[in-house]
Write an enzyme that holds these catalytic residues in place. Structure first.
Site: not given
Length: 234
Positions: A89, A97-99
């Site tokens: 990115y 943020v979970d990814r």
């Protein structure tokens, strides 16, 4: 001081004491601050929190933590680079943020390429190569979201809990359920065929997808976000 890792998704709040294998979760009904306060009646310590909501929710979460007696609360942030993992990115802050945490956990453990999948409200797929370079990913509707997109537009009463068996359906609900399952499996299988990397599946629907995926290519890892929180905060 004890540390408690907290994963707040779109529908569920999960937590565990750092160093423990026991994970507890509850549905938060769109009010994660209240759910966090209830959690703190069972466990206290320093909280390290990942959430998929906007910054506005953090004030309420912080207030709930203070009221509940937490010693401190910190929020995990997506980073462009961490421990040799580099995101694709251009604006890392726009990645959930979970990814990021799922990838951080797997990279720390493996130091080799992988496919990280979260099967929840959304179905997310991220690919990381053997150098730690994130190659990008995919975001699709999750199984329930796919079912809802079709069934909520029909004109007859229906239910959403039809089981799926990876075969043609025999009524409208099962046809929709089977199509949702097939679409999710098709995405994962296509990514794995193209990149030839081991896959790891977490999220609320991980146990639904896992039986239909090749066992030599895919591994169930339900708590990667919590593992990532621990990895970033050791």
């Amino acid at each position: 001081m004890s540390f408690v890792d907290v994963d707040i998704g779109n529908t569920r709040l999960k937590w565990r004491l750092r160093g423990s294998d026991a994970v507890t979760y509850c549905m938060h009904g769109g009010d994660p601050a209240t759910a966090l306060a209830q959690m703190l009646s069972h466990t206290q310590g320093a909280l390290y929190v990942a959430h998929v909501f906007g910054a506005d929710v953090e004030e309420a979460l912080r207030a709930a933590a203070v009221t509940g007696g937490a010693r401190e609360i910190r929020f995990a942030r997506t980073k462009a680079e961490h421990d040799g993992l580099r995101l694709a990115y251009a604006q890392p802050q726009r990645m959930g943020v979970d990814r990021f945490l799922a990838m951080a956990a797997l990279w720390r453990e493996r130091r080799a390429g992988f496919i990280a999948v979260s099967a929840g409200t959304a179905l997310t797929v991220d690919i990381v190569d053997d150098r730690g370079q994130h190659l990008g990913g995919f975001i699709a509707p999750g199984l329930h979201a796919m079912r809802t997109a079709v069934l909520d537009r029909t004109q007859f009463p229906h239910v959403f809990d039809a089981p799926a068996h990876d075969q043609p359906g025999t009524d409208t609900e099962s046809c929709v359920a089977e199509a949702a399952l097939a679409a999710a499996l098709g995405l994962l299988e296509r990514v794995q065929t193209r990149h030839r990397l081991p896959g790891f599946v977490g999220g609320g629907d991980a146990t639904t997808l896992q039986p239909f995926l090749a066992s030599d290519a895919w591994t169930l890892r339900e708590h990667l976000v919590l593992e990532g929180l621990a990895a970033l905060n050791d």
